[in-house]
Design a protein around this motif. Structure first.
Motif, PDB file in Angstrom:
ATOM      1  N   LEU A  44      74.018  40.020  17.994  1.00 31.35           N
ATOM      2  CA  LEU A  44      75.471  40.156  18.175  1.00 31.35           C
ATOM      3  C   LEU A  44      76.168  40.440  16.853  1.00 31.35           C
ATOM      4  O   LEU A  44      77.042  41.309  16.770  1.00 31.35           O
ATOM      5  CB  LEU A  44      76.061  38.891  18.797  1.00 31.35           C
ATOM      6  N   LYS A  45      75.767  39.713  15.818  1.00 30.22           N
ATOM      7  CA  LYS A  45      76.359  39.919  14.498  1.00 30.22           C
ATOM      8  C   LYS A  45      76.099  41.345  14.016  1.00 30.22           C
ATOM      9  O   LYS A  45      77.003  42.019  13.536  1.00 30.22           O
ATOM     10  CB  LYS A  45      75.782  38.914  13.505  1.00 30.22           C
ATOM     11  N   GLU A  46      74.869  41.816  14.161  1.00 26.75           N
ATOM     12  CA  GLU A  46      74.523  43.181  13.752  1.00 26.75           C
ATOM     13  C   GLU A  46      75.329  44.210  14.541  1.00 26.75           C
ATOM     14  O   GLU A  46      75.769  45.211  13.995  1.00 26.75           O
ATOM     15  CB  GLU A  46      73.030  43.438  13.956  1.00 26.75           C
ATOM     16  N   ARG A  47      75.502  43.960  15.810  1.00 16.79           N
ATOM     17  CA  ARG A  47      76.202  44.922  16.666  1.00 16.79           C
ATOM     18  C   ARG A  47      77.694  44.995  16.355  1.00 16.79           C
ATOM     19  O   ARG A  47      78.265  46.074  16.287  1.00 16.79           O
ATOM     20  CB  ARG A  47      75.994  44.556  18.129  1.00 16.79           C
ATOM     21  N   TYR A  48      78.329  43.830  16.189  1.00 23.89           N
ATOM     22  CA  TYR A  48      79.784  43.815  16.060  1.00 23.89           C
ATOM     23  C   TYR A  48      80.312  43.724  14.645  1.00 23.89           C
ATOM     24  O   TYR A  48      81.467  44.044  14.402  1.00 23.89           O
ATOM     25  CB  TYR A  48      80.373  42.692  16.913  1.00 23.89           C
ATOM     26  N   GLU A  49      79.503  43.283  13.700  1.00 27.51           N
ATOM     27  CA  GLU A  49      79.995  43.161  12.325  1.00 27.51           C
ATOM     28  C   GLU A  49      79.495  44.287  11.426  1.00 27.51           C
ATOM     29  O   GLU A  49      79.875  44.362  10.268  1.00 27.51           O
ATOM     30  CB  GLU A  49      79.601  41.811  11.749  1.00 27.51           C
ATOM     31  N   SER A  50      78.666  45.174  11.959  1.00 29.43           N
ATOM     32  CA  SER A  50      78.127  46.250  11.137  1.00 29.43           C
ATOM     33  C   SER A  50      79.096  47.419  11.008  1.00 29.43           C
ATOM     34  O   SER A  50      78.917  48.284  10.173  1.00 29.43           O
ATOM     35  CB  SER A  50      76.817  46.765  11.752  1.00 29.43           C
ATOM     36  N   LYS A  52      79.449  49.616  13.331  1.00 27.92           N
ATOM     37  CA  LYS A  52      78.841  50.733  14.062  1.00 27.92           C
ATOM     38  C   LYS A  52      78.887  50.525  15.561  1.00 27.92           C
ATOM     39  O   LYS A  52      78.002  50.965  16.285  1.00 27.92           O
ATOM     40  CB  LYS A  52      77.399  50.898  13.639  1.00 27.92           C
ATOM     41  N   VAL A  53      79.907  49.856  16.073  1.00 26.42           N
ATOM     42  CA  VAL A  53      79.993  49.552  17.491  1.00 26.42           C
ATOM     43  C   VAL A  53      80.255  50.829  18.278  1.00 26.42           C
ATOM     44  O   VAL A  53      81.171  51.590  17.957  1.00 26.42           O
ATOM     45  CB  VAL A  53      81.108  48.528  17.785  1.00 26.42           C
ATOM     46  N   ASN A  54      79.434  51.078  19.291  1.00 22.37           N
ATOM     47  CA  ASN A  54      79.637  52.214  20.179  1.00 22.37           C
ATOM     48  C   ASN A  54      80.290  51.703  21.456  1.00 22.37           C
ATOM     49  O   ASN A  54      79.664  50.973  22.215  1.00 22.37           O
ATOM     50  CB  ASN A  54      78.300  52.881  20.530  1.00 22.37           C
ATOM     51  N   ARG A  55      81.510  52.079  21.663  1.00 23.02           N
ATOM     52  CA  ARG A  55      82.217  51.652  22.865  1.00 23.02           C
ATOM     53  C   ARG A  55      83.262  52.687  23.232  1.00 23.02           C
ATOM     54  O   ARG A  55      83.591  53.562  22.443  1.00 23.02           O
ATOM     55  CB  ARG A  55      82.847  50.279  22.655  1.00 23.02           C
TER      56      ARG A  55
END
Length: 57
Positions: A44-50, A52-55
């Motif tokens: 989760l940290k990698e996904r949202y704090e990097s 680079k979120v794809n949404r």
């Protein structure tokens, strides 16, 4: 995390702990393996704090 089939997790972009464990055992056998909760929080940290979120929004 509740036992949800692997393909359902993939559809929603959830991390796959079983693949992570298999990879660690195969490629890094002498290194520690995170618990499922630790791995999920890391993902989760990698996904949202990097940044680079794809949404869609």
């Amino acid at each position: 995390m509740t036992k949800i089939p692997c393909h359902i997790k993939t559809i929603f972009g959830l991390p796959n702990y079983q693949n992570y464990v298999a990879h660690r055992k195969r490629k890094h056998p002498n290194e520690p393996i995170m618990s499922e909760k630790e791995y999920y929080m890391y993902a989760l940290k990698e996904r949202y704090e990097s940044g680079k979120v794809n949404r869609c929004c």
